[in-house]
Write an enzyme that holds these catalytic residues in place. Structure first.
Site, PDB file in Angstrom:
ATOM      1  CG  HIS A  47      49.461  37.839  35.108  1.00  0.00           C
ATOM      2  ND1 HIS A  47      48.283  37.145  34.900  1.00  0.00           N
ATOM      3  CD2 HIS A  47      49.503  38.768  34.134  1.00  0.00           C
ATOM      4  CE1 HIS A  47      47.640  37.644  33.859  1.00  0.00           C
ATOM      5  NE2 HIS A  47      48.366  38.640  33.373  1.00  0.00           N
TER       6      HIS A  47
ATOM      7  NE  ARG B 154      44.844  32.210  35.550  1.00  0.00           N
ATOM      8  CZ  ARG B 154      45.344  33.005  34.603  1.00  0.00           C
ATOM      9  NH1 ARG B 154      44.589  33.885  33.989  1.00  0.00           N
ATOM     10  NH2 ARG B 154      46.607  32.892  34.254  1.00  0.00           N
TER      11      ARG B 154
ATOM     12  CE1 TYR C 135      41.550  38.309  26.372  1.00  0.00           C
ATOM     13  CE2 TYR C 135      43.445  36.840  26.543  1.00  0.00           C
ATOM     14  CZ  TYR C 135      42.492  37.649  27.145  1.00  0.00           C
ATOM     15  OH  TYR C 135      42.457  37.778  28.506  1.00  0.00           O
TER      16      TYR C 135
ATOM     17  CG  ASN D 282      45.200  32.936  29.272  1.00  0.00           C
ATOM     18  OD1 ASN D 282      44.566  32.129  29.954  1.00  0.00           O
ATOM     19  ND2 ASN D 282      46.005  33.840  29.785  1.00  0.00           N
TER      20      ASN D 282
ATOM     21  CG  ASN E 247      48.827  34.786  32.438  1.00  0.00           C
ATOM     22  OD1 ASN E 247      47.868  34.056  32.251  1.00  0.00           O
ATOM     23  ND2 ASN E 247      48.974  35.938  31.793  1.00  0.00           N
ATOM     24  CD  GLU E 248      48.309  35.839  28.224  1.00  0.00           C
ATOM     25  OE1 GLU E 248      48.920  36.912  28.037  1.00  0.00           O
ATOM     26  OE2 GLU E 248      47.096  35.720  28.045  1.00  0.00           O
TER      27      GLU E 248
ATOM     28  CD1 TRP F  28      48.729  43.650  30.257  1.00  0.00           C
ATOM     29  CD2 TRP F  28      50.270  44.109  31.816  1.00  0.00           C
ATOM     30  NE1 TRP F  28      48.598  42.726  31.279  1.00  0.00           N
ATOM     31  CE2 TRP F  28      49.520  42.982  32.252  1.00  0.00           C
ATOM     32  CE3 TRP F  28      51.283  44.573  32.632  1.00  0.00           C
ATOM     33  CZ2 TRP F  28      49.761  42.333  33.463  1.00  0.00           C
ATOM     34  CZ3 TRP F  28      51.539  43.927  33.850  1.00  0.00           C
ATOM     35  CH2 TRP F  28      50.784  42.817  34.240  1.00  0.00           C
TER      36      TRP F  28
ATOM     37  CD  GLU G 296      44.368  36.132  31.018  1.00  0.00           C
ATOM     38  OE1 GLU G 296      44.377  36.837  29.983  1.00  0.00           O
ATOM     39  OE2 GLU G 296      45.287  36.122  31.856  1.00  0.00           O
TER      40      GLU G 296
ATOM     41  CD  GLN H 184      46.573  42.934  33.818  1.00  0.00           C
ATOM     42  OE1 GLN H 184      46.614  41.718  33.981  1.00  0.00           O
ATOM     43  NE2 GLN H 184      45.995  43.481  32.762  1.00  0.00           N
TER      44      GLN H 184
HETATM   45  O1  IFM Z   1      45.269  41.973  30.332  1.00  0.00           O
HETATM   46  C1  IFM Z   1      45.857  40.882  29.707  1.00  0.00           C
HETATM   47  C2  IFM Z   1      46.282  39.854  30.719  1.00  0.00           C
HETATM   48  O2  IFM Z   1      47.139  40.383  31.656  1.00  0.00           O
HETATM   49  C3  IFM Z   1      46.979  38.712  30.028  1.00  0.00           C
HETATM   50  N1  IFM Z   1      46.194  38.177  28.960  1.00  0.00           N
HETATM   51  C4  IFM Z   1      45.640  39.114  28.018  1.00  0.00           C
HETATM   52  C5  IFM Z   1      44.905  40.222  28.741  1.00  0.00           C
HETATM   53  C6  IFM Z   1      44.331  41.229  27.723  1.00  0.00           C
HETATM   54  O3  IFM Z   1      45.363  41.792  26.978  1.00  0.00           O
END
Ligand code: IFM
Length: 477
Positions: free
Chosen positions: A136, A92, A311, A309, A180-181, A436, A382, A35
């Site tokens: 990631h 991170r 959101y 994480n 990650n995720e 992404w 996150e 990213q």
């Molecule tokens: O940008 C992403 C990140 O790479 C992974 N977690 C969610 C973020 C926001 O979509």
């Protein structure tokens, strides 16, 4: 059943008392290699699935790619200086697997490792704790060509890669996150196909999820052997899942989506078993024949920390015949076997991602992980929001993002008061970056990036966060 009370979502901060976090609370910010780094073909880096995917017409908005991104690869020193000005206690970042192992196997590319050696040394010199994520989402393309995450061998390759990174950086990095995720890697990458590698097959998504977790377990064992004092963990993206009503069909829809979104990962990683109801829900998709003896013991290898994480929340309802869910991560094939479940929008304020703002959901999530799964220290690895930002006279006054952070930090504090061993919080993201499939059209950063000039401007939220860190808490409003 009605929805739980919601906080004011954005705009001016409501009147609130001051809050102080426990001493040593780890205040951080997060990014990921693909990213921000750019330099996609430099110093021996090989192609990843995200290079291939983003260069495939129609896959990302405006055909955006991570070729240049924030050019962090060439701006490491000035970017770390910005972190130091913020007062970050921890940063991170993720290591790009194809920079370290361009072909996904074999010896390390020392030039690629050197970049991370410089980054880590620079962070340490500035008193910033490096927090390293091994994966990631940027799988080396040759491994995808050999089958990707649905192939069992990818898990073993991941452990080899982890060992190379541990050998190079284990003497100076204390905190290690394997994945990650994994939900996104498995279900967006191989289920809905809206993420790289863009495959769309429910059974493959389930296999990918299993092999990601197997890779995690093997990597934990390898890291433990190489660096016995390291703090090892994994980061999962979690959502509270509410039924839209008390109707049995809605309650069952919530159970199913909770199974796929949360328990698919939490149960094997922290309890060493797949939930029985999930296995039954997936019966028409897979017989789980890819799970071999001993896998779940490997997957649940002991950890030191767990990363969460957070959101938003999912609210779901029973299917209505002929009606399909809509877009992005709600895309039907993210939910193998439960494609027809409806995702309900509640009309509460949303971010620029169209994600509902729901700070109490963070409290609920942290409590759930602690109360149902583990006593281990938890970290919010996150949390953040995309909003449309405008530069006016060289400044970005991102009050909505600031209010989002404020509300979620208050929820984090409430979690600590409720007994959750929450030890740190990482804002997503340090700077605007390649979001992404959305390319550069969504901005999550506390630091604004002009992608033409690469000029960075700390937004109001960055200045506010610096003050939060300085006070170890939130001022009264
Ligand atoms: O940008 C992403 C990140 O790479 C992974 N977690 C969610 C973020 C926001 O979509």
């Amino acid at each position: 059943m009605s929805y739980p009370a919601r906080p004011p979502a954005s705009g001016a901060l409501a009147e609130r008392p001051p809050l102080t976090f426990p001493p040593g609370f780890l205040w951080g910010a997060a990014t990921a290699a693909y990213q921000i780094e750019g330099a996609a073909t430099e110093d021996g880096r090989g192609p990843s699935i995200w290079d291939t995917f983003s260069h495939t017409p129609g896959r990302t908005v405006n055909g955006h790619t991570g070729d240049v991104a924030c050019d962090h690869y060439h701006r490491l020193d000035s970017d770390v200086a910005l972190m130091a000005e913020l007062g970050l206690k921890s940063y991170r970042f993720s290591v790009s697997w194809p920079r370290v192992q361009p072909g996904g196997s074999g010896p390390a590319n020392e030039a690629g490792l050197d970049f991370y050696r410089r980054l880590v040394d620079n962070l340490l010199a500035n008193g910033i704790e490096p927090w390293l994520t091994l994966y990631h989402w940027d799988l080396p393309q040759p491994l995808e060509d050999a089958g990707g995450w649905p192939a069992r061998d990818t898990a073993a390759r991941f452990a080899d890669y982890a060992t190379l990174v541990a050998d190079a950086l284990g003497d100076r990095v204390r905190y290690w996150t394997t994945l990650n995720e994994p939900w996104c890697s498995a279900f967006l990458g191989y289920g809905s196909g809206v993420h790289a590698p863009g495959r769309s097959d429910g059974a493959e998504a389930v296999r990918a999820g299993h092999h990601l977790m197997l890779g995690h377990g093997l990597a934990v064992q390898a890291l433990r052997a190489a660096r016995p004092t390291a703090e090892l963990g994994v980061t999962v993206n979690l959502y509270p899942v509410d039924p839209a009503s008390d109707a049995p069909g809605d309650v069952d829809a919530a159970r199913r989506i909770d199974g796929l979104a949360n328990r698919f990962f939490l149960d094997p990683l922290l309890k060493g078993a797949y939930p029985e109801d999930l296995v039954a829900d997936l019966a028409e998709v897979t017989d789980f024949g890819h799970v071999q003896d001993g896998d779940l013991a490997t997957i649940s290898s002991p950890l030191d920390v767990v990363g969460v994480n957070y959101y938003s929340r999912h609210v779901v309802a029973a299917p209505i015949e002929g009606q399909q869910p809509e877009k992005y991560w709600r895309a039907p094939s993210c939910w193998p076997g439960s494609e027809d479940v409806r995702f309900v929008t509640r009309g509460v304020p949303v971010t620029d991602m169209d994600w509902e703002i729901d700070a109490p959901g963070l409290l609920e999530t942290l409590r759930r992980v602690h109360e149902e799964y583990t006593d281990l220290p938890l970290y919010v690895t996150e949390n953040g929001s995309a909003f449309v930002d405008t530069v006016v006279d060289g400044e970005v006054d991102d009050v909505d993002r600031l209010a989002y952070f404020d509300a979620h930090l208050r929820a984090s504090h409430e979690a600590i008061e409720a007994g959750v061993p929450l030890r740190g919080y990482f804002a997503w993201s340090l700077m605007d970056n390649f979001e992404w499939a959305w390319g550069y059209t969504k901005r999550f950063g506390m630091i604004h990036v002009d992608y033409d000039s690469q000029v960075r401007i700390p937004k109001s939220s960055a200045r506010w966060y610096a003050e939060v860190i300085r006070r170890n808490g939130l001022a009264a409003q």
